[in-house]
Design an enzyme around this catalytic site. Sequence first.
Site, PDB file in Angstrom:
ATOM      1  N   SER A  24      61.269 -13.296  44.245  1.00  0.00           N
ATOM      2  CA  SER A  24      60.649 -14.451  43.574  1.00  0.00           C
ATOM      3  C   SER A  24      61.643 -15.173  42.678  1.00  0.00           C
ATOM      4  CB  SER A  24      59.485 -13.999  42.679  1.00  0.00           C
ATOM      5  OG  SER A  24      58.538 -13.311  43.428  1.00  0.00           O
ATOM      6  N   HIS A  55      58.288 -18.091  47.097  1.00  0.00           N
ATOM      7  CA  HIS A  55      58.889 -17.528  48.313  1.00  0.00           C
ATOM      8  C   HIS A  55      58.808 -18.595  49.405  1.00  0.00           C
ATOM      9  CE1 HIS A  55      59.243 -13.125  47.433  1.00  0.00           C
ATOM     10  NE2 HIS A  55      58.504 -13.501  46.424  1.00  0.00           N
ATOM     11  N   HIS A  77      54.391  -8.986  51.090  1.00  0.00           N
ATOM     12  CA  HIS A  77      54.015  -7.955  50.111  1.00  0.00           C
ATOM     13  C   HIS A  77      52.704  -7.292  50.526  1.00  0.00           C
ATOM     14  CE1 HIS A  77      56.346 -11.015  47.890  1.00  0.00           C
ATOM     15  NE2 HIS A  77      56.790 -10.011  47.144  1.00  0.00           N
ATOM     16  N   TYR A  79      50.289  -6.750  48.545  1.00  0.00           N
ATOM     17  CA  TYR A  79      49.167  -7.420  47.857  1.00  0.00           C
ATOM     18  C   TYR A  79      48.677  -8.670  48.581  1.00  0.00           C
ATOM     19  CZ  TYR A  79      52.751 -10.511  45.776  1.00  0.00           C
ATOM     20  OH  TYR A  79      53.787 -11.378  45.584  1.00  0.00           O
ATOM     21  N   GLU A  80      49.485  -9.154  49.541  1.00  0.00           N
ATOM     22  CA  GLU A  80      49.030 -10.312  50.325  1.00  0.00           C
ATOM     23  C   GLU A  80      48.050  -9.867  51.413  1.00  0.00           C
ATOM     24  OE1 GLU A  80      52.511 -13.364  50.876  1.00  0.00           O
ATOM     25  OE2 GLU A  80      53.371 -11.356  50.693  1.00  0.00           O
ATOM     26  N   ALA A 107      62.162  -9.746  41.639  1.00  0.00           N
ATOM     27  CA  ALA A 107      61.824 -10.042  40.248  1.00  0.00           C
ATOM     28  C   ALA A 107      61.102  -8.808  39.728  1.00  0.00           C
ATOM     29  CB  ALA A 107      60.901 -11.249  40.205  1.00  0.00           C
ATOM     30  N   MET A 205      56.467  -5.145  42.542  1.00  0.00           N
ATOM     31  CA  MET A 205      55.454  -4.990  43.603  1.00  0.00           C
ATOM     32  C   MET A 205      56.068  -5.079  45.003  1.00  0.00           C
ATOM     33  SD  MET A 205      52.668  -7.563  41.913  1.00  0.00           S
ATOM     34  CE  MET A 205      52.358  -7.557  40.132  1.00  0.00           C
ATOM     35  N   SER A 206      57.369  -4.851  45.095  1.00  0.00           N
ATOM     36  CA  SER A 206      58.004  -5.030  46.412  1.00  0.00           C
ATOM     37  C   SER A 206      59.103  -4.000  46.627  1.00  0.00           C
ATOM     38  CB  SER A 206      58.595  -6.440  46.504  1.00  0.00           C
ATOM     39  OG  SER A 206      59.696  -6.578  45.621  1.00  0.00           O
ATOM     40  N   ASN A 229      60.622 -10.936  33.121  1.00  0.00           N
ATOM     41  CA  ASN A 229      59.766 -10.844  31.924  1.00  0.00           C
ATOM     42  C   ASN A 229      59.831  -9.409  31.443  1.00  0.00           C
ATOM     43  OD1 ASN A 229      58.077 -10.569  34.591  1.00  0.00           O
ATOM     44  ND2 ASN A 229      57.070  -9.279  33.064  1.00  0.00           N
ATOM     45  N   HIS A 241      53.049 -15.851  36.147  1.00  0.00           N
ATOM     46  CA  HIS A 241      53.945 -16.002  37.292  1.00  0.00           C
ATOM     47  C   HIS A 241      54.938 -17.160  37.102  1.00  0.00           C
ATOM     48  CE1 HIS A 241      55.318 -15.275  41.316  1.00  0.00           C
ATOM     49  NE2 HIS A 241      55.045 -16.503  41.691  1.00  0.00           N
TER      50      HIS A 241
HETATM   51  N1  HPA Z   1      55.161  -6.327  36.794  1.00  0.00           N
HETATM   52  C1  HPA Z   1      55.139  -6.201  38.134  1.00  0.00           C
HETATM   53  N2  HPA Z   1      55.824  -6.995  38.939  1.00  0.00           N
HETATM   54  C2  HPA Z   1      56.578  -7.953  38.391  1.00  0.00           C
HETATM   55  C3  HPA Z   1      56.645  -8.151  37.006  1.00  0.00           C
HETATM   56  C4  HPA Z   1      55.899  -7.276  36.159  1.00  0.00           C
HETATM   57  O1  HPA Z   1      55.903  -7.387  34.924  1.00  0.00           O
HETATM   58  N3  HPA Z   1      57.476  -9.209  36.783  1.00  0.00           N
HETATM   59  C5  HPA Z   1      57.911  -9.602  38.019  1.00  0.00           C
HETATM   60  N4  HPA Z   1      57.355  -8.877  38.982  1.00  0.00           N
END
Ligand code: HPA
Length: 266
Positions: A24, A55, A77, A79-80, A107, A205-206, A229, A241
Amino acid sequence: MTETIAALKSRLSALPEVAIVLGSGLGPFAEEVEDAVVIPYEEIPGWPRSTAVGHAGKLVFGTVAGRRVAVMSGRAHLYEGHPIEKVVLGVRVLAQLGARKVILTNAAGGINLSFSRGALVLMTDHINLQGANPLSGPNDDSLGPRFPDMTFAYAPRFRALALEHAKRLGIPLHQGVYAALAGPSYETPAEIRYLRIIGADLVGMSTVPEVIALNHMGAEVLGISCVTNMAAGVTKEKINHEEVIETGNQVRGQFIRLLQSIIPSL
Ligand code: HPA
């Protein structure tokens, strides 16, 4: 997978040696590819569509610093709603095409308090908390063994190279363990405290399904996270996001320079 490989081969005059998956906000690296052949995911049979914001959804073949590369701008992913076989299909196909050296980027949220937003972190290991494994089910013995070793999942030789290049370029490169959760909700502060206790420095998450599938095939992996973050509860802020994408844009220059430097040495 056979159909996907055949479709790509028919469009390429040379096969890739190195694959790069862009996380991302890190998509702009795809613009760095020279003599690019761009193939949107919709045009590739069997290839999962990427729906995540930030993406792009295209495969770019060409060269970077003289090396033949395949760049996946956008990944699938869990989650998709993609089944895990689809999540790893892209990297499996590229490895089968010849890209047996793979740079995976993502990310991530920063758990380790010595990181800050925008930090680049070399992945040294992972903790799989996604509740899924791409190797579940009958093993395809033509790809790899039933019980692949994961001791050196992040190739020590690539890690050493990445640190060396970062140092030479004056780009700070931290190191850390990545915990993968299924998402898509971000973690709670309690989950982040738990992840810190069990030894995670980053959360995302990836990436982990891809690392498992590639190690199964005997491909070598380099993993680089961008701390977009600090994780939930570390600061008083909420996570969104947009912040994730914006941080990706801020580190873009450093990130591109680092990859440009590492790729020819792999
Ligand atoms: N948590 C999970 N996935 C992420 C985060 C997060 O804080 N930041 C970017 N992808």
